[in-house]
Design a protein around this motif. Structure first.
Motif, PDB file in Angstrom:
ATOM      1  N   ALA A  32       0.826  -1.221   0.000  1.00  0.00           N
ATOM      2  CA  ALA A  32       0.000   0.000   0.000  1.00  0.00           C
ATOM      3  C   ALA A  32       0.856   1.266   0.000  1.00  0.00           C
ATOM      4  CB  ALA A  32      -0.947  -0.012   1.195  1.00  0.00           C
ATOM      5  N   ASP A  33       1.937   1.269   0.773  1.00  0.00           N
ATOM      6  CA  ASP A  33       2.771   2.479   0.845  1.00  0.00           C
ATOM      7  C   ASP A  33       3.368   2.832  -0.511  1.00  0.00           C
ATOM      8  OD1 ASP A  33       2.216   2.762   3.426  1.00  0.00           O
ATOM      9  OD2 ASP A  33       4.118   1.931   4.188  1.00  0.00           O
ATOM     10  N   LEU A  34       3.695   1.791  -1.256  1.00  0.00           N
ATOM     11  CA  LEU A  34       4.304   1.984  -2.563  1.00  0.00           C
ATOM     12  C   LEU A  34       3.337   2.657  -3.539  1.00  0.00           C
ATOM     13  CD1 LEU A  34       7.010   1.028  -3.802  1.00  0.00           C
ATOM     14  CD2 LEU A  34       5.815  -1.024  -4.578  1.00  0.00           C
ATOM     15  N   HIS A  35       2.039   2.336  -3.371  1.00  0.00           N
ATOM     16  CA  HIS A  35       1.039   2.838  -4.324  1.00  0.00           C
ATOM     17  C   HIS A  35       0.361   4.117  -3.838  1.00  0.00           C
ATOM     18  CE1 HIS A  35       1.277  -0.823  -6.774  1.00  0.00           C
ATOM     19  NE2 HIS A  35       1.325  -1.494  -5.637  1.00  0.00           N
ATOM     20  N   SER A  36       0.489   4.431  -2.548  1.00  0.00           N
ATOM     21  CA  SER A  36      -0.357   5.498  -1.989  1.00  0.00           C
ATOM     22  C   SER A  36      -0.086   6.848  -2.655  1.00  0.00           C
ATOM     23  CB  SER A  36      -0.196   5.583  -0.477  1.00  0.00           C
ATOM     24  OG  SER A  36       1.067   6.087  -0.152  1.00  0.00           O
ATOM     25  N   ARG A  37       1.152   7.088  -3.062  1.00  0.00           N
ATOM     26  CA  ARG A  37       1.384   8.410  -3.660  1.00  0.00           C
ATOM     27  C   ARG A  37       0.747   8.568  -5.037  1.00  0.00           C
ATOM     28  NH1 ARG A  37       7.228   8.714  -6.329  1.00  0.00           N
ATOM     29  NH2 ARG A  37       7.861   6.552  -6.057  1.00  0.00           N
ATOM     30  N   TYR A  38       0.307   7.448  -5.641  1.00  0.00           N
ATOM     31  CA  TYR A  38      -0.418   7.531  -6.909  1.00  0.00           C
ATOM     32  C   TYR A  38      -1.928   7.541  -6.671  1.00  0.00           C
ATOM     33  CZ  TYR A  38       4.173   6.073  -8.496  1.00  0.00           C
ATOM     34  OH  TYR A  38       5.514   5.990  -8.699  1.00  0.00           O
ATOM     35  N   GLY A  39      -2.353   7.378  -5.419  1.00  0.00           N
ATOM     36  CA  GLY A  39      -3.779   7.404  -5.095  1.00  0.00           C
ATOM     37  C   GLY A  39      -4.498   6.116  -5.462  1.00  0.00           C
ATOM     38  N   LEU A 171     -11.424  12.175  -1.726  1.00  0.00           N
ATOM     39  CA  LEU A 171     -12.088  13.495  -1.730  1.00  0.00           C
ATOM     40  C   LEU A 171     -11.847  14.224  -0.415  1.00  0.00           C
ATOM     41  CD1 LEU A 171     -15.496  12.536  -3.409  1.00  0.00           C
ATOM     42  CD2 LEU A 171     -13.691  13.981  -4.382  1.00  0.00           C
ATOM     43  N   LEU A 172     -11.652  13.455   0.653  1.00  0.00           N
ATOM     44  CA  LEU A 172     -11.417  14.069   1.973  1.00  0.00           C
ATOM     45  C   LEU A 172      -9.926  14.274   2.234  1.00  0.00           C
ATOM     46  CD1 LEU A 172     -14.049  12.064   4.077  1.00  0.00           C
ATOM     47  CD2 LEU A 172     -14.226  14.401   3.200  1.00  0.00           C
ATOM     48  N   GLY A 173      -9.118  14.001   1.241  1.00  0.00           N
ATOM     49  CA  GLY A 173      -7.678  14.244   1.379  1.00  0.00           C
ATOM     50  C   GLY A 173      -6.966  13.207   2.226  1.00  0.00           C
ATOM     51  N   LEU A 174      -7.544  11.983   2.295  1.00  0.00           N
ATOM     52  CA  LEU A 174      -6.904  10.924   3.091  1.00  0.00           C
ATOM     53  C   LEU A 174      -6.083  10.018   2.183  1.00  0.00           C
ATOM     54  CD1 LEU A 174     -10.078  10.034   5.185  1.00  0.00           C
ATOM     55  CD2 LEU A 174      -8.158  11.468   5.907  1.00  0.00           C
ATOM     56  N   ARG A 175      -5.192   9.287   2.794  1.00  0.00           N
ATOM     57  CA  ARG A 175      -4.294   8.405   2.048  1.00  0.00           C
ATOM     58  C   ARG A 175      -5.008   7.184   1.468  1.00  0.00           C
ATOM     59  NH1 ARG A 175       1.078   7.478   3.342  1.00  0.00           N
ATOM     60  NH2 ARG A 175       0.638   5.266   3.524  1.00  0.00           N
ATOM     61  N   TYR A 176      -4.469   6.640   0.379  1.00  0.00           N
ATOM     62  CA  TYR A 176      -4.920   5.350  -0.142  1.00  0.00           C
ATOM     63  C   TYR A 176      -4.231   4.232   0.657  1.00  0.00           C
ATOM     64  CZ  TYR A 176      -5.283   1.202  -2.902  1.00  0.00           C
ATOM     65  OH  TYR A 176      -5.522  -0.086  -3.274  1.00  0.00           O
ATOM     66  N   PRO A 177      -4.866   3.116   0.983  1.00  0.00           N
ATOM     67  CA  PRO A 177      -6.287   2.821   0.788  1.00  0.00           C
ATOM     68  C   PRO A 177      -7.112   3.445   1.899  1.00  0.00           C
ATOM     69  CG  PRO A 177      -5.188   0.925   1.746  1.00  0.00           C
ATOM     70  CD  PRO A 177      -4.147   2.001   1.612  1.00  0.00           C
ATOM     71  N   GLY A 178      -8.227   4.077   1.528  1.00  0.00           N
ATOM     72  CA  GLY A 178      -8.886   4.992   2.445  1.00  0.00           C
ATOM     73  C   GLY A 178      -9.893   4.403   3.405  1.00  0.00           C
ATOM     74  N   GLY A 179     -10.309   3.140   3.186  1.00  0.00           N
ATOM     75  CA  GLY A 179     -11.360   2.576   4.044  1.00  0.00           C
ATOM     76  C   GLY A 179     -11.001   2.634   5.517  1.00  0.00           C
ATOM     77  N   ALA A 180      -9.822   2.150   5.835  1.00  0.00           N
ATOM     78  CA  ALA A 180      -9.410   2.114   7.238  1.00  0.00           C
ATOM     79  C   ALA A 180      -9.231   3.535   7.788  1.00  0.00           C
ATOM     80  CB  ALA A 180      -8.119   1.324   7.385  1.00  0.00           C
ATOM     81  N   GLU A 181      -8.811   4.475   6.944  1.00  0.00           N
ATOM     82  CA  GLU A 181      -8.642   5.873   7.366  1.00  0.00           C
ATOM     83  C   GLU A 181      -9.993   6.513   7.684  1.00  0.00           C
ATOM     84  OE1 GLU A 181      -5.652   8.273   7.427  1.00  0.00           O
ATOM     85  OE2 GLU A 181      -5.334   6.276   8.243  1.00  0.00           O
TER      86      GLU A 181
END
Ligand code: KG4
Ligand code: ZN
Length: 321
Positions: A32-39, A171-181
């Motif tokens: 997930a960390d690897l992909h999060s900057r691409y959303g 849309l809320l400006g949270l990191r991917y993956p957003g479910g847990a956030e």
């Protein structure tokens, strides 16, 4: 023992279970960390990372099970649906291990894998039951009458439930993956602060695109600062709308089929609000909600194995047949 391998998306996973469903080891390496900057997940990056990780993850699973390949009687692997390049890494690794040890290979459907997370010890579930499968890629209502097969009652007409969480988080400006956030932030929010809609579609299907648009408009109307200030309320209200939609359909599916048992599996089954809203419903164990290989090894117990060496031409498939 069964060795399971899962590489359908952005988790590289391996597990060792016994034939009767005891999990001896379940190792998940998330990218997930690897992909999060691409959303979101970048397929080519996922495939390459699986290549780096698959052998060490399998080794770690065997080590922490205190096992070696000598004790493995078959190798199970996710064949689809998923990202085809990612799947091919797991399928190739599984073929290589099975072929080198002259073992049978078991191709597993990822979605049957999620359902089979319910069949593991220490508290395995017996069919029949209605199963809601809610993940990043799928939202399905299934009637499960026996282990290893299911009948589809409904699905999403647009986004999957997990995708709705992920897009809302973005849309809320949270990191991917957003479910847990969203789950985490919503705990400090008021779920009735924003009256987000639940789509009404016929039958037992779902739709989440209208809800996502409603959040988009709310965020646009509030502006950047106010969105930031009301983020917990927005997250809680958005989450509540998804949970309402899922809970309603579960009730309707149970009445339509006459099945009393109800279960929820997949990444979104980890959502604390959904779990709290449905106290009488069986949920997959928390550590087996998001993608893992123990569930794939579990599902392999109900699928016919391909005997050595007839599986070298086995292919992966990206979507349901
Ligand atoms: O089952 P899974 O790991 O992968 C797929 O097969 O798609 O599900 C991942 C999805 C993601 O969309 C993620 O945001 C969501 O599960 N998810 C959650 C939570 N934890 C993971 N959604 C809501 N609440 C959570 N606590
Ligand atoms: Zn999954």
């Amino acid at each position: 023992m069964i060795l399971g391998i899962e590489t359908s998306c952005d988790e590289t996973a391996a597990a060792v279970i016994t034939d009767d469903g005891h999990v001896l080891a379940s190792v998940v390496s998330s990218q997930a960390d690897l992909h999060s900057r691409y959303g979101g997940v970048v397929p080519e990056i996922a495939s390459r990372r699986h290549l780096d990780l698959v052998a060490p993850v399998v080794r770690e699973a065997l080590d922490s099970a205190g096992a070696s390949l000598d004790g493995v009687s078959k190798v199970a692997v996710t064949q689809g649906p998923g990202l085809v390049g990612a799947l091919l890494v797991g399928v190739s690794a599984a073929k290589a291990i099975a072929w080198a040890r002259q073992l049978p290979l078991v191709p597993v459907d990822h979605l049957e894998g999620h359902v089979a997370s319910l069949y593991l010890e220490p508290d395995p579930l017996e069919p029949p039951f209605v199963c809601l499968l809610v993940s990043g890629g799928h939202t399905l209502l299934l009637a499960v009458r026996e282990r290893g097969s299911s009948e589809r009652l409904g699905t999403t007409l647009d986004d999957a439930a997990g995708e709705a969480f992920d897009k809302g988080a973005r849309l809320l400006g949270l990191r991917y993956p957003g479910g847990a956030e969203i789950d985490r932030i919503a705990q400090d929010g008021d779920p009735s602060a924003f009256p987000f809609p639940v789509a009404r579609v016929p039958g037992l299907d779902f739709s989440f695109s209208g809800l996502k648009t409603a959040l988009l408009y709310a965020v646009r109307d509030l502006g950047v600062e106010e969105t930031e200030r009301r983020r917990a309320d927005l997250a809680a209200s958005y989450q509540a709308a998804i949970v309402r939609a899922l809970a309603r359909r579960i009730d309707e599916a149970a009445s339509a089929t006459g099945l009393d048992g109800v279960a929820v599996v997949g990444g979104v089954a980890a959502n604390s609000n959904l779990r709290a809203a449905l106290p009488d419903v069986r949920f997959a164990p928390l550590d087996l909600c998001t993608d893992n290989a123990a569930m794939i090894a579990s599902a392999a117990r109900y699928v016919e194995a391909l005997p050595y060496p007839g599986y070298l031409g086995l292919d992966a498939y990206p979507s349901f047949s």
